[in-house]
Motif scaffolding. Structure first.
Motif, PDB file in Angstrom:
ATOM      1  N   ALA A  21     -10.902   1.984  -4.063  1.00  0.00           N
ATOM      2  CA  ALA A  21     -11.325   0.582  -4.158  1.00  0.00           C
ATOM      3  C   ALA A  21     -10.179  -0.298  -4.643  1.00  0.00           C
ATOM      4  O   ALA A  21      -9.435   0.073  -5.550  1.00  0.00           O
ATOM      5  CB  ALA A  21     -12.505   0.467  -5.108  1.00  0.00           C
ATOM      6  N   GLY A  22     -10.031  -1.460  -4.021  1.00  0.00           N
ATOM      7  CA  GLY A  22      -9.079  -2.461  -4.502  1.00  0.00           C
ATOM      8  C   GLY A  22      -7.622  -2.169  -4.227  1.00  0.00           C
ATOM      9  O   GLY A  22      -6.741  -2.758  -4.854  1.00  0.00           O
ATOM     10  N   LEU A  23      -7.335  -1.264  -3.255  1.00  0.00           N
ATOM     11  CA  LEU A  23      -5.945  -0.928  -2.948  1.00  0.00           C
ATOM     12  C   LEU A  23      -5.674  -1.009  -1.439  1.00  0.00           C
ATOM     13  O   LEU A  23      -5.212  -0.045  -0.824  1.00  0.00           O
ATOM     14  CB  LEU A  23      -5.603   0.476  -3.460  1.00  0.00           C
ATOM     15  CG  LEU A  23      -5.572   0.667  -4.974  1.00  0.00           C
ATOM     16  CD1 LEU A  23      -5.456   2.144  -5.314  1.00  0.00           C
ATOM     17  CD2 LEU A  23      -4.418  -0.122  -5.579  1.00  0.00           C
ATOM     18  N   PRO A  24      -5.941  -2.160  -0.817  1.00  0.00           N
ATOM     19  CA  PRO A  24      -5.714  -2.277   0.623  1.00  0.00           C
ATOM     20  C   PRO A  24      -4.252  -2.029   0.995  1.00  0.00           C
ATOM     21  O   PRO A  24      -3.329  -2.586   0.389  1.00  0.00           O
ATOM     22  CB  PRO A  24      -6.130  -3.719   0.934  1.00  0.00           C
ATOM     23  CG  PRO A  24      -6.061  -4.433  -0.372  1.00  0.00           C
ATOM     24  CD  PRO A  24      -6.416  -3.419  -1.411  1.00  0.00           C
ATOM     25  N   ALA A  25      -4.038  -1.128   1.980  1.00  0.00           N
ATOM     26  CA  ALA A  25      -2.702  -0.732   2.457  1.00  0.00           C
ATOM     27  C   ALA A  25      -1.848  -0.165   1.332  1.00  0.00           C
ATOM     28  O   ALA A  25      -0.645  -0.007   1.489  1.00  0.00           O
ATOM     29  CB  ALA A  25      -1.999  -1.887   3.143  1.00  0.00           C
ATOM     30  N   ASP A  26      -2.476   0.138   0.194  1.00  0.00           N
ATOM     31  CA  ASP A  26      -1.828   0.615  -1.027  1.00  0.00           C
ATOM     32  C   ASP A  26      -0.698  -0.326  -1.483  1.00  0.00           C
ATOM     33  O   ASP A  26       0.293   0.107  -2.069  1.00  0.00           O
ATOM     34  CB  ASP A  26      -1.303   2.042  -0.888  1.00  0.00           C
ATOM     35  CG  ASP A  26      -1.335   2.761  -2.241  1.00  0.00           C
ATOM     36  OD1 ASP A  26      -2.265   2.502  -3.026  1.00  0.00           O
ATOM     37  OD2 ASP A  26      -0.422   3.559  -2.519  1.00  0.00           O
ATOM     38  N   GLY A  27      -0.875  -1.603  -1.203  1.00  0.00           N
ATOM     39  CA  GLY A  27       0.008  -2.613  -1.796  1.00  0.00           C
ATOM     40  C   GLY A  27       1.328  -2.824  -1.098  1.00  0.00           C
ATOM     41  O   GLY A  27       2.196  -3.532  -1.626  1.00  0.00           O
ATOM     42  N   VAL A  28       1.525  -2.249   0.097  1.00  0.00           N
ATOM     43  CA  VAL A  28       2.766  -2.499   0.826  1.00  0.00           C
ATOM     44  C   VAL A  28       2.472  -2.495   2.323  1.00  0.00           C
ATOM     45  O   VAL A  28       1.711  -1.660   2.822  1.00  0.00           O
ATOM     46  CB  VAL A  28       3.853  -1.453   0.479  1.00  0.00           C
ATOM     47  CG1 VAL A  28       3.462  -0.053   0.964  1.00  0.00           C
ATOM     48  CG2 VAL A  28       5.210  -1.855   1.039  1.00  0.00           C
ATOM     49  N   VAL A  29       3.065  -3.438   3.035  1.00  0.00           N
ATOM     50  CA  VAL A  29       2.916  -3.540   4.482  1.00  0.00           C
ATOM     51  C   VAL A  29       4.222  -3.112   5.123  1.00  0.00           C
ATOM     52  O   VAL A  29       5.299  -3.626   4.774  1.00  0.00           O
ATOM     53  CB  VAL A  29       2.551  -4.976   4.914  1.00  0.00           C
ATOM     54  CG1 VAL A  29       2.401  -5.055   6.433  1.00  0.00           C
ATOM     55  CG2 VAL A  29       1.265  -5.425   4.229  1.00  0.00           C
ATOM     56  N   THR A  30       4.154  -2.160   6.045  1.00  0.00           N
ATOM     57  CA  THR A  30       5.354  -1.673   6.728  1.00  0.00           C
ATOM     58  C   THR A  30       5.115  -1.665   8.228  1.00  0.00           C
ATOM     59  O   THR A  30       3.980  -1.531   8.691  1.00  0.00           O
ATOM     60  CB  THR A  30       5.729  -0.247   6.275  1.00  0.00           C
ATOM     61  OG1 THR A  30       4.662   0.655   6.610  1.00  0.00           O
ATOM     62  CG2 THR A  30       5.980  -0.188   4.779  1.00  0.00           C
ATOM     63  N   GLY A  31       6.188  -1.774   8.995  1.00  0.00           N
ATOM     64  CA  GLY A  31       6.073  -1.730  10.449  1.00  0.00           C
ATOM     65  C   GLY A  31       7.303  -2.277  11.127  1.00  0.00           C
ATOM     66  O   GLY A  31       8.323  -2.555  10.478  1.00  0.00           O
ATOM     67  N   ARG A  32       7.195  -2.444  12.437  1.00  0.00           N
ATOM     68  CA  ARG A  32       8.315  -2.924  13.256  1.00  0.00           C
ATOM     69  C   ARG A  32       7.945  -4.217  13.947  1.00  0.00           C
ATOM     70  O   ARG A  32       6.791  -4.466  14.259  1.00  0.00           O
ATOM     71  CB  ARG A  32       8.677  -1.888  14.327  1.00  0.00           C
ATOM     72  CG  ARG A  32       9.205  -0.565  13.815  1.00  0.00           C
ATOM     73  CD  ARG A  32       9.178   0.457  14.958  1.00  0.00           C
ATOM     74  NE  ARG A  32       9.704   1.751  14.570  1.00  0.00           N
ATOM     75  CZ  ARG A  32       9.023   2.645  13.871  1.00  0.00           C
ATOM     76  NH1 ARG A  32       7.798   2.375  13.447  1.00  0.00           N
ATOM     77  NH2 ARG A  32       9.569   3.823  13.580  1.00  0.00           N
ATOM     78  N   GLY A  33       8.972  -4.994  14.233  1.00  0.00           N
ATOM     79  CA  GLY A  33       8.808  -6.214  15.005  1.00  0.00           C
ATOM     80  C   GLY A  33      10.155  -6.635  15.552  1.00  0.00           C
ATOM     81  O   GLY A  33      11.136  -5.896  15.440  1.00  0.00           O
ATOM     82  N   GLU A  34      10.209  -7.815  16.125  1.00  0.00           N
ATOM     83  CA  GLU A  34      11.468  -8.323  16.676  1.00  0.00           C
ATOM     84  C   GLU A  34      11.852  -9.626  15.997  1.00  0.00           C
ATOM     85  O   GLU A  34      11.007 -10.490  15.749  1.00  0.00           O
ATOM     86  CB  GLU A  34      11.338  -8.544  18.190  1.00  0.00           C
ATOM     87  CG  GLU A  34      11.192  -7.249  18.971  1.00  0.00           C
ATOM     88  CD  GLU A  34      11.132  -7.478  20.478  1.00  0.00           C
ATOM     89  OE1 GLU A  34      11.220  -8.656  20.902  1.00  0.00           O
ATOM     90  OE2 GLU A  34      10.992  -6.487  21.220  1.00  0.00           O
ATOM     91  N   VAL A  35      13.139  -9.743  15.689  1.00  0.00           N
ATOM     92  CA  VAL A  35      13.712 -10.965  15.123  1.00  0.00           C
ATOM     93  C   VAL A  35      14.663 -11.536  16.164  1.00  0.00           C
ATOM     94  O   VAL A  35      15.706 -10.935  16.451  1.00  0.00           O
ATOM     95  CB  VAL A  35      14.466 -10.667  13.807  1.00  0.00           C
ATOM     96  CG1 VAL A  35      15.057 -11.953  13.230  1.00  0.00           C
ATOM     97  CG2 VAL A  35      13.536 -10.008  12.794  1.00  0.00           C
TER      98      VAL A  35
END
Length: 530
Positions: free
Chosen positions: A81-95
């Motif tokens: 409970a209360g730990l969405p994504a365990d507090g860190v968002v990771t992934g790929r994208g384009e800049v």
């Protein structure tokens, strides 16, 4: 047959024409977890607004081109409970069309603190960067490790130490750019320190190994958070921070802009753009002829680079030396320039450190270097000697020596003593040493040289007019000895160029130098004098 069918039926199974309740339950739970990690609650949103902060996913949306972000590990720790994504968002994208990885703390989840799965997600992101040679953008806003999870996240082979190990392995392989939006505390403070650029949001960002409360408990020091590790302190005093940003949006814009000068990896070429003429071309009046007259070297830089293309690094730290990236005829270049308008352009320990790291950055990513020399040398005196000016200066000279990218030494005015060496002088194998007519190369300036050699003789002359006549005569002899035409005749310098012709000469020389052999020395590694 009827009894057999009844006995084998599973009461928990689906009824013909209806969905499986277990799948429905799973979908409902996943939807809740997805929704919980999609945005902050009302209270968390109010706190972000009060701090002038953006939500983590809004930050990522500003970084990546629209529609390109693919997330990893969104359901990490979803059963807690209360730990969405365990507090860190990771992934790929384009800049701007180039692939990159992001690691972004969510400060609305236990202040962005790390749990065991937080660490695992970050490690996996760095492993992907190593495997695929992709740049990483670090969006840091974290209170540090959760003490309650320390055994799971701290000491083991997949513990937090692996993050730092992988960052070091990534150094010089791919760009690592950090936007520091909030705290980066204790061991977590090392994540920004291993990156190529640290952009700190003023008023929110901070870095420290021990909090003010801990400092008071352990060493008895009472200090504010800003004094201990605030953004302005790190960008002006410690030199740990590279750039100050007013808010999250500006920080991300600066990160994207900096990336535009860099390749995706050490194997890739730097991005090329359409060349533009400088905003204000160089003239014979840009550089004052009298070496004692200070001037702002930014005027020379702006006269060399394409219009509005200079991106200065550490502008608030050791400002006697200017370093930054620019474009000349659309190609990325690194610039190291003495600024006589600040402390006479003398090199100090901080400016030597500033130059060394910038030279390493350019050399790692194949960016040619221009040295704009107007330097009386390194600072002298007991204070700087006690501060290690010799080893700091040696570090800068080492960086210049080991750089295998094309380098041009451009002597604007004075280049005295070891200052000539630190600014890529002839002995360090630049593509060319180019001098303006205002240039002067010598062991030291004429006044200091005459005093050093003839101090006793000068003291013996009682008549003031005779003394001055003697000094003037010796100065004239000294200047004749280091005459610029003589240095060109002796092949100390390769060209003497008027300011209005300098940019064109640099364009040609960099183009011809693009085939340069980048081998320096065969060995395991150097031992920098740090």
């Amino acid at each position: 047959m009827t009894g057999m069918t009844s006995a084998s039926a599973d009461d928990s199974g689906p009824v013909a024409g209806q969905g499986d309740p277990r799948v429905a339950d799973l979908r409902a739970r996943l939807e809740r977890a997805h929704t919980d990690s999609a945005g902050p609650g009302e209270k968390a949103r109010a706190k972000l607004d009060s701090q002038n902060k953006l939500y983590v996913r809004d930050r990522i949306a500003l970084l990546f081109d629209e529609g390109t972000f693919v997330e990893d590990g969104r359901y990490a720790n979803a059963t807690a409970a209360g730990l969405p994504a365990d507090g860190v968002v990771t992934g790929r994208g384009e800049v701007d069309g180039r692939a990159a990885i992001v690691v972004a703390n969510d400060p609305t989840v236990k202040a962005g603190s790390w749990g065991a799965r937080t660490v695992e997600k970050i490690i996996r992101a760095t492993e992907a960067a190593l495997r695929e040679e992709l740049p990483i953008f670090w969006f840091v806003d974290s209170a540090g490790a959760r003490i309650t999870d320390q055994v799971d996240l701290f000491p083991g082979r997949r513990g937090a130490g692996r993050i730092f190990h992988n960052q070091v392995a990534l150094s010089g392989k791919v760009p690592q750019i950090c936007c520091l939006f909030g705290p980066s505390a204790a061991g977590g403070a090392y994540i920004p320190s291993f990156t190529d650029l640290i952009i700190m949001v003023e008023g929110n960002a901070s870095m420290y190994l021990g909090s003010p409360r801990m400092a008071e408990m352990v060493v008895g020091e009472k200090v504010s958070l800003e004094e201990m590790g605030g953004a302005r302190m790190h960008c002006t005093v410690s030199g740990v921070g590279d750039l100050l940003a007013a808010d999250d949006t500006e920080a991300i814009e600066l990160a994207r802009h900096f990336f535009s000068y860099l390749p995706e990896s050490w194997r890739a070429p730097t991005p090329a753009y359409e060349g533009e003429e400088p905003a204000t071309p160089l003239t014979r009046h840009t550089v004052p002829e009298a070496e004692s007259v200070p001037f702002d070297v930014h005027e020379v830089i702006e006269g060399l680079v394409d219009d509005d293309s200079f991106f200065e690094v550490k502008p608030l730290f050791a400002a006697e030396l200017v370093v930054g990236l620019g474009r000349i005829d659309g190609q990325s270049v690194g610039i190291v320039a003495n600024n006589s308008a600040v402390k006479g352009g003398v090199l100090f320990t901080d400016s030597a450190d500033k130059a060394s790291r910038f030279i390493w950055l350019c050399d790692a990513y194949g960016i040619p270097l221009l040295y704009l020399a107007d330097v009386p040398g390194f600072m002298i005196g007991s204070e700087v000697e006690r501060g290690g000016i010799i080893r700091h200066g040696a570090k800068m000279v080492s960086a210049v020596s080991e750089a295998t990218v094309p380098q041009l030494c451009i002597v604007l005015r004075k280049a005295y003593g070891a200052g000539l060496y630190a600014m890529g002088g002839p002995g360090f194998g630049p593509e060319a040493t180019i001098a303006l007519p205002t240039a002067r190369i010598a062991v030291m300036g004429p006044e200091a040289a005459v005093n050093a050699v003839y101090a006793n003789k000068i003291a013996e002359i009682q008549d003031l007019d005779a003394r001055q006549e003697f000094i003037d005569a010796k100065r004239a002899e000294y200047l004749e000895d280091v005459d610029l035409e003589r240095l060109a005749a002796d092949l100390v310098i390769d060209a003497i160029t008027e300011p209005e012709d300098l940019r064109a000469e640099v364009v040609h020389r960099l183009r011809y130098a693009s085939r340069r052999d980048r081998h320096f020395s065969t060995r395991h590694r150097s031992i920098p004098p740090v």
